[in-house]
Design a protein around this motif. Structure first.
Motif, short mmCIF file in Angstrom:
data_model
loop_
_atom_site.label_atom_id
_atom_site.label_comp_id
_atom_site.label_asym_id
_atom_site.label_seq_id
_atom_site.Cartn_x
_atom_site.Cartn_y
_atom_site.Cartn_z
N UNK A 283 0.85 -1.19 0.00
CA UNK A 283 0.00 0.00 0.00
C UNK A 283 0.89 1.24 0.00
N UNK A 284 0.67 2.10 -0.97
CA UNK A 284 1.42 3.36 -1.09
C UNK A 284 0.45 4.52 -0.95
N UNK A 285 0.76 5.49 -0.09
CA UNK A 285 -0.05 6.69 0.06
C UNK A 285 0.52 7.78 -0.84
N UNK A 286 -0.34 8.38 -1.66
CA UNK A 286 0.06 9.44 -2.59
C UNK A 286 -0.75 10.67 -2.25
N UNK A 287 -0.12 11.64 -1.58
CA UNK A 287 -0.89 12.76 -1.04
C UNK A 287 -0.11 14.06 -1.08
N UNK A 305 4.82 2.69 2.04
CA UNK A 305 5.61 3.87 1.71
C UNK A 305 4.67 5.00 1.34
N UNK A 306 5.24 6.19 1.17
CA UNK A 306 4.44 7.37 0.82
C UNK A 306 5.14 8.14 -0.30
N UNK A 307 4.32 8.84 -1.08
CA UNK A 307 4.82 9.75 -2.12
C UNK A 307 4.10 11.07 -1.94
N UNK A 308 4.85 12.16 -1.98
CA UNK A 308 4.25 13.49 -1.88
C UNK A 308 3.94 14.01 -3.28
N UNK A 318 8.60 2.69 -7.41
CA UNK A 318 8.21 2.25 -6.08
C UNK A 318 7.29 1.04 -6.15
N UNK A 319 6.32 1.06 -7.06
CA UNK A 319 5.42 -0.10 -7.19
C UNK A 319 6.20 -1.32 -7.65
#
Length: 329
Positions: A283-287, A305-308, A318-319
């Motif tokens: 699960x990646x958060x994109x925010x 992980x997260x992406x800004x 990342x995926x």
């Protein structure tokens, strides 16, 4: 007139709550009468609310940009929000105010007629605009909140900024021209065997993420908010149980926004991690709101992980590192 954003509201262990600032535009009707239009923005995106500053004209600026002003050592563009929304308002600028935003690693000022109050609400109370209108890439309303007799429209400020600053827009990114991403037959085939669920309330952002992942080879399904995403994932659980198949036959990873009607992305992560089939799914958060604190809370809740925003260029790599990791190289 200053507002201290309470960004912790977004990340209190996935409580599914937020605070919005209600602001208004005073629409001038053809007969000269006036009508108040109600809008909202997440407090976490707001740096402060100020009186209208002196501005300096900027050469070749976009028509809705009134100029730039200096605030605490930063040059900030001032956007006439009513003009961008095609809402005719009074020209008396002295009585207006400016909402200064800080997200997507940039600051902007938005000229509005007035700021009313802050509402603390649950995302469950926030409705999708698709219940009122057919959403499209051009839609600038991502959610609607009912307050007494008024409807507060939550605007898609990422889309507004992308329209005003096209050079900074994620639309400029083309994964097929990114030398850091491998695009060959072998990698395309590996990605084609994987399916990613993209969850975002903005049709504009959903399309950008979907196009990026599809261009690299991934299969993509989409959901318009956290509840819609959870419903999709629960249906996959039902199907894999019914057909005695592994969950990977239906979905291999999730990319989710944070701010969404009905259920926010952090609450979605929390719910998914409580479901056995999704205990380990990437699960990646994109925010646009991924501060260090928000990133830490997202990881604590179970995000990988997260992406800004607007760093969409990190998405495919990342995926790849998360969903292709168990394959034989």
């Amino acid at each position: 007139m200053s507002i201290e954003p309470k960004t912790s509201i977004l990340t209190e262990s996935g409580t599914n709550e937020l605070e919005i600032i209600e602001f208004r535009l005073e629409k001038v009707l053809p007969d000269g009468s006036k009508k108040l239009c109600y809008y909202g923005i997440n407090v976490a995106k707001v740096r402060e609310v100020i009186r209208v500053p002196d501005t300096t004209d900027y050469p070749n600026a976009q028509p809705n940009v009134l100029g730039v002003f200096s605030l605490r050592g930063k040059l900030i563009p001032l956007v006439d929000l009513a003009s961008w929304l095609n809402v005719p308002t009074t020209s008396n600028i002295d009585k207006k105010v400016v909402i200064v935003t800080d997200f997507n690693k940039m600051s902007n000022g938005f000229l509005v007629d007035s700021v009313s109050r802050i509402h603390r609400i649950s995302w469950e109370e926030v409705e999708s605009p698709s219940q009122f209108l057919e959403s499209s890439d051009q839609d600038c309303v991502v959610a609607v909140v009912r307050q007494k007799a008024n409807l507060i429209m939550i605007l898609d400020f990422e889309k507004i900024i992308a329209d005003i600053n096209p050079e900074l827009s994620m639309e400029k990114y083309d994964v097929t021209k990114d030398r850091s991403v491998v695009i060959d037959d072998a990698m395309m085939a590996r990605r084609e065997a994987k399916t990613i669920l993209v969850v975002d309330d903005s049709a504009f952002i959903r399309r950008l993420i979907e196009n990026t992942l599809r261009s690299a080879g991934y299969n993509v399904i989409t959901a318009k908010d956290g509840q819609d995403g959870l419903d999709n994932m629960m249906e996959f659980v039902r199907l894999c149980t019914e057909e005695q198949l592994p969950i990977s036959e239906f979905v291999d990873g999730v990319v989710s926004d944070v701010e969404m009607p009905k259920m926010d992305g952090l609450h979605l992560v929390k719910r998914l991690r409580d479901i056995g089939e999704y205990k380990d799914i990437p699960i990646v958060m994109f925010s646009s709101l991924m501060s260090e604190d928000n990133r830490r809370k997202a990881l604590e809740l179970g995000a990988n992980d997260t992406i800004t925003k607007p760093e969409i260029g990190r998405m495919v790599g990342l995926m790849d590192s998360l969903v292709l990791v168990d394959e034989k190289k």
